[in-house]
Write an enzyme that holds these catalytic residues in place. Sequence first.
Site, mmCIF file in Angstrom:
data_model
loop_
_atom_site.group_PDB
_atom_site.id
_atom_site.type_symbol
_atom_site.label_atom_id
_atom_site.label_comp_id
_atom_site.label_asym_id
_atom_site.label_seq_id
_atom_site.Cartn_x
_atom_site.Cartn_y
_atom_site.Cartn_z
ATOM 1 N N ASP A 48 0.798 -1.219 0.000
ATOM 2 C CA ASP A 48 0.000 0.000 0.000
ATOM 3 C C ASP A 48 0.835 1.275 0.000
ATOM 4 O O ASP A 48 0.491 2.255 -0.631
ATOM 5 C CB ASP A 48 -0.928 0.019 1.214
ATOM 6 C CG ASP A 48 -1.881 -1.158 1.199
ATOM 7 O OD1 ASP A 48 -2.409 -1.456 0.115
ATOM 8 O OD2 ASP A 48 -2.073 -1.781 2.250
ATOM 9 N N HIS A 76 6.274 14.435 0.226
ATOM 10 C CA HIS A 76 7.207 15.183 1.077
ATOM 11 C C HIS A 76 6.927 15.010 2.569
ATOM 12 O O HIS A 76 7.812 15.189 3.383
ATOM 13 C CB HIS A 76 7.200 16.668 0.691
ATOM 14 C CG HIS A 76 7.801 16.895 -0.662
ATOM 15 N ND1 HIS A 76 9.074 17.354 -0.848
ATOM 16 C CD2 HIS A 76 7.312 16.638 -1.901
ATOM 17 C CE1 HIS A 76 9.333 17.406 -2.151
ATOM 18 N NE2 HIS A 76 8.288 16.978 -2.806
ATOM 19 N N ASP A 161 9.504 21.799 -3.917
ATOM 20 C CA ASP A 161 8.819 21.761 -5.211
ATOM 21 C C ASP A 161 8.327 23.162 -5.531
ATOM 22 O O ASP A 161 7.852 23.869 -4.637
ATOM 23 C CB ASP A 161 7.609 20.819 -5.152
ATOM 24 C CG ASP A 161 8.006 19.353 -5.252
ATOM 25 O OD1 ASP A 161 9.178 19.073 -5.547
ATOM 26 O OD2 ASP A 161 7.128 18.499 -5.043
ATOM 27 N N ASP A 193 14.253 21.201 -7.921
ATOM 28 C CA ASP A 193 13.185 20.299 -8.367
ATOM 29 C C ASP A 193 13.282 19.958 -9.860
ATOM 30 O O ASP A 193 13.232 20.842 -10.697
ATOM 31 C CB ASP A 193 11.854 21.030 -8.079
ATOM 32 C CG ASP A 193 10.618 20.297 -8.563
ATOM 33 O OD1 ASP A 193 10.699 19.085 -8.832
ATOM 34 O OD2 ASP A 193 9.556 20.954 -8.649
ATOM 35 N N HIS A 367 4.726 22.189 -11.204
ATOM 36 C CA HIS A 367 6.192 22.119 -11.248
ATOM 37 C C HIS A 367 6.757 22.958 -12.394
ATOM 38 O O HIS A 367 6.154 23.067 -13.454
ATOM 39 C CB HIS A 367 6.646 20.669 -11.417
ATOM 40 C CG HIS A 367 6.297 19.803 -10.245
ATOM 41 N ND1 HIS A 367 7.092 19.707 -9.137
ATOM 42 C CD2 HIS A 367 5.219 19.023 -10.006
ATOM 43 C CE1 HIS A 367 6.532 18.881 -8.262
ATOM 44 N NE2 HIS A 367 5.383 18.449 -8.762
ATOM 45 N N HIS A 389 14.517 15.389 -6.842
ATOM 46 C CA HIS A 389 13.120 15.079 -7.171
ATOM 47 C C HIS A 389 12.952 14.633 -8.625
ATOM 48 O O HIS A 389 12.417 15.372 -9.442
ATOM 49 C CB HIS A 389 12.183 16.262 -6.883
ATOM 50 C CG HIS A 389 12.315 16.784 -5.496
ATOM 51 N ND1 HIS A 389 11.771 17.973 -5.117
ATOM 52 C CD2 HIS A 389 12.920 16.277 -4.402
ATOM 53 C CE1 HIS A 389 12.048 18.192 -3.840
ATOM 54 N NE2 HIS A 389 12.736 17.171 -3.388
ATOM 55 N N ASP A 443 2.169 -2.746 4.207
ATOM 56 C CA ASP A 443 0.989 -3.370 3.648
ATOM 57 C C ASP A 443 -0.288 -2.591 3.867
ATOM 58 O O ASP A 443 -1.061 -2.404 2.965
ATOM 59 C CB ASP A 443 0.829 -4.787 4.199
ATOM 60 C CG ASP A 443 1.179 -5.823 3.141
ATOM 61 O OD1 ASP A 443 1.778 -5.435 2.138
ATOM 62 O OD2 ASP A 443 0.842 -6.992 3.322
#
Lengths: 555, 555
Positions: A48, A76, A161, A193, A367, A389, A443
Amino acid sequence: MPDHKLQVIPIGGLGEFGMNSMAFRYGDDIIVVDAGMMFPESELLGVDIVTPDFTYLEQHAGMVRGLVLTHGHEDHIGAVPFLLSQLNVPVYGTDFTLALVERRLEEHELLDETNLNTVKPGDRIVLGPFEIEFIHVTHSIVSAVALAITTPLGVIIHTGDFKVDPTPTDNELFDLHTLAAYGKRGVLLLLSDSTNVDRPGYTESERAVRPRFEDLFTRSARRLIISCFSSSIHRLQLILDLADEYGRKVAFLGRSILNVTEIAHSLGLLSIPDSILVRPQEIMQMTPGKVAVVVSGTQGEPMSALSRVAVDNHKHLYIQPGDTVVLSSRIIPGNEKAIYRMMNHIARRGADLVYGSMRPPVHVSGHASEEELKLILNLVRPKYFIPIHGEYRQLSRHAHLAQHLRFAGLEESFVLETGETLEIDRLGARRSEKITVGRVCIDSGSLDDVVEDIIIRDRRHLSEDGFVLPIIAINKHTGKSEGLPEMVSRGFVAGDNAAILQEARGVVARTLETSTAEERGDWGVMQEKIRTDLKRFLNKQTQRRPLIMPVILEV
Amino acid sequence: MPDHKLQVIPIGGLGEFGMNSMAFRYGDDIIVVDAGMMFPESELLGVDIVTPDFTYLEQHAGMVRGLVLTHGHEDHIGAVPFLLSQLNVPVYGTDFTLALVERRLEEHELLDETNLNTVKPGDRIVLGPFEIEFIHVTHSIVSAVALAITTPLGVIIHTGDFKVDPTPTDNELFDLHTLAAYGKRGVLLLLSDSTNVDRPGYTESERAVRPRFEDLFTRSARRLIISCFSSSIHRLQLILDLADEYGRKVAFLGRSILNVTEIAHSLGLLSIPDSILVRPQEIMQMTPGKVAVVVSGTQGEPMSALSRVAVDNHKHLYIQPGDTVVLSSRIIPGNEKAIYRMMNHIARRGADLVYGSMRPPVHVSGHASEEELKLILNLVRPKYFIPIHGEYRQLSRHAHLAQHLRFAGLEESFVLETGETLEIDRLGARRSEKITVGRVCIDSGSLDDVVEDIIIRDRRHLSEDGFVLPIIAINKHTGKSEGLPEMVSRGFVAGDNAAILQEARGVVARTLETSTAEERGDWGVMQEKIRTDLKRFLNKQTQRRPLIMPVILEV
């Protein structure tokens, strides 16, 4: 004269997409910038959440002075609870960022013991030998900052970012002046970034989506169902403003969007017109042309509100012919199939679907594109440059970009991947030791359910060719096998009891017969012999390689 | 006066991506247009090829008069061997299309028994009550045609795949005149390509990539490594011409590109400058600035030439710093991760990577955008319209487009998905019966290796949570279990022999103990009871649902 070297230690997000985290060390002091998660690739079956491996920080726990956050996106802050559960250090971030972190800490029952410190752009904090100034940047989330980190060896700029939006909807401009002032005084190292480095030109302003949304509010005769990232406060503000102007009520659907709007509202970052909100249960009672619904789930996540709405599986909303469904977001790589599937369900119900590239745009990126990245490089004109990034291809393109600019003072660009450290001292900068990094797969969202790599490898193997288990019953008195071996299989060949498996029983029996007494006495050897013979047989017959796992039962 | 109704029977490709195939039936005569394959979604674990289910055609085998092909892309011809192995009917197509089909038939040893008939644009053939005219269209592959099918009830236009390229590189223009003439006389039904319906404007001409390639040939100091779809003959011609002009030799790498260029050359569709070709084994011996390599594998397929080159795993080519690698292709949805991974490997080796959107473009699409689709609708102005080749969201958008044009004569647009038939008679057109359709999954490219749905379901299940097998040895004399049940597991929990599995053994033992003698006598009942109890236990302990498969051994 500085005594120590400065180390740049990428914990995550360099050479990979997501789970951004970077440490800086000077002497015996370490600060950490961001602790993000990664959404797992589809190949990480059944996993997950993925977080960075924080082993390095744990090993140097006594040195870590604090965790500094640039903004509140999951890549982040998503791993903050996992880091803090190993290492309880003070956390610094803007109001909105910390409010989002608080929610995550609450879920993991870590909030009470955490030391959270709110900062504003312009603030400076001191953590050991590091002095950090927070610089406002424009991004798709509010309250995003870059960091200017002054060290005994010089200034580090970490952009977080960003994009350079000349007309942000909240009129809070990117603080280029502060960046320029640092650039003028001289910057040792820039980390910037790289997400959109392969896009030419400029990223459009957030304001560019307004004409498209005005058109949607003007033309839609019935329900307007809009999905965007729940943290896109600018976009939510636009929707609320237009709904007010065009006489529609607004309902929020989906846990994340409800949480985030509540937080943003309480912090004064989202202004909600009087009595414009209606509860989800009222949606279907209202005149369709008088309501707009904001729904979470742009990425086709199976349990998200929009995915459930798309298949008539939501309590409070179903799609009717003539409704308009707007996807105001990008497709995160890997989610294409799920999103297209959701869109097909929506179209099948007769809705008008608005998505993808169009003029004016229905979504803009948060971005910076190539030209904005050049602007930042030219303003900051650092001595050393590390692209951050992005995957390797993006980092290396960003490094090329810097080399080609040839601004005064750039000595070297370093393409580092997670775990590859750089050290800087009076003599210069150079690549240094590699540290332990990796990803930790979780998980079900709890802190304990770590999935080991071997499990994932097994799942992948199983997913391709299934498994075959020869089961051999050995009489514990005689040491001989009882009857023909059994053969159990799933996901391998049709019927799973086909002729091939019958033959395979014979193969295993032959392996048993032709083994020496000594071999038969060693189960480990027998298992390996059976596996080898069976593998050869099955591969020859079927060109497939199921997972083979001989089981020997003593009876 | 026509006696029969005309039936439109979508066998594949409507409401799904790929495996295009459409049948038309009038009375007891059927013709089939295209028989394509689909590249499997990543969710179809371990499957190599997906073809339509041709059950309907098999059931009406005596009626099928022929298979007519529009062009040679895999999603239009890839299932031809599978269809012909069930139904040996004559095949009609242009020279290049049939040459590609021949190669596939040879692989399946079906070539000798197949009746292949080459046609040219402008040719007409008669198959029962159908008269078919072939109309030249522009597309990313050469020798593509649309079909004008005259039936007793009127004319059907089937566009195949197309774009309206005003400046095709081979100067073979889209035959709009013939289409217009049909439109003027009156068309009963149009079926038109919906692949790019969500792109505004016009698709750029194939010629638009020339400036980008000129720039690449001018600027690259070292090896130029270019990957494109092997069937892009126009693009290959451009590369050969520029190599000749700029003094580079050309090597082809990869089986598919070697095959296709050989076919195209032998048909006079690809002109290869004298002595420009070098063999793959010569590449690394040549001056890097004097060679261009054309490599197959744009989609990051694991065994393709480019994927192997990217990890230094190709005999004849490895990447050196300063080489330029060009991806002149689109990303087929679902392949993003594999392609990005390949690109990262290439960047890591110091190559300049050229890919993605840029001006001038390094790739243009072969499918018509919104404005071209409008042009075709306006030219043909059919009475009925069926959008083809696309997922539901694309088909429905294309249908909307037609409705909004409001050209004279359009009575109705029908969004049909595969298996949903339409019938047309003197009174009009209406939706009709559904036929058996579906997809057939094939493991390894042979005709026999059909993978049943249950296998794929199992593989998916295994891939998410692994498996747990309780193994119970029953003494065949006493009917009682011998010792504690064994528990075998993979892909489930770390260690796979952890405490949880020990506890699980106890759970199974308890189930056995608490069962009545009657239950214990029925293995089917016992397996189900064990499965249920164990499932509840494991789910409660781990929130996961491994595949549970109790095995009872008689010893």
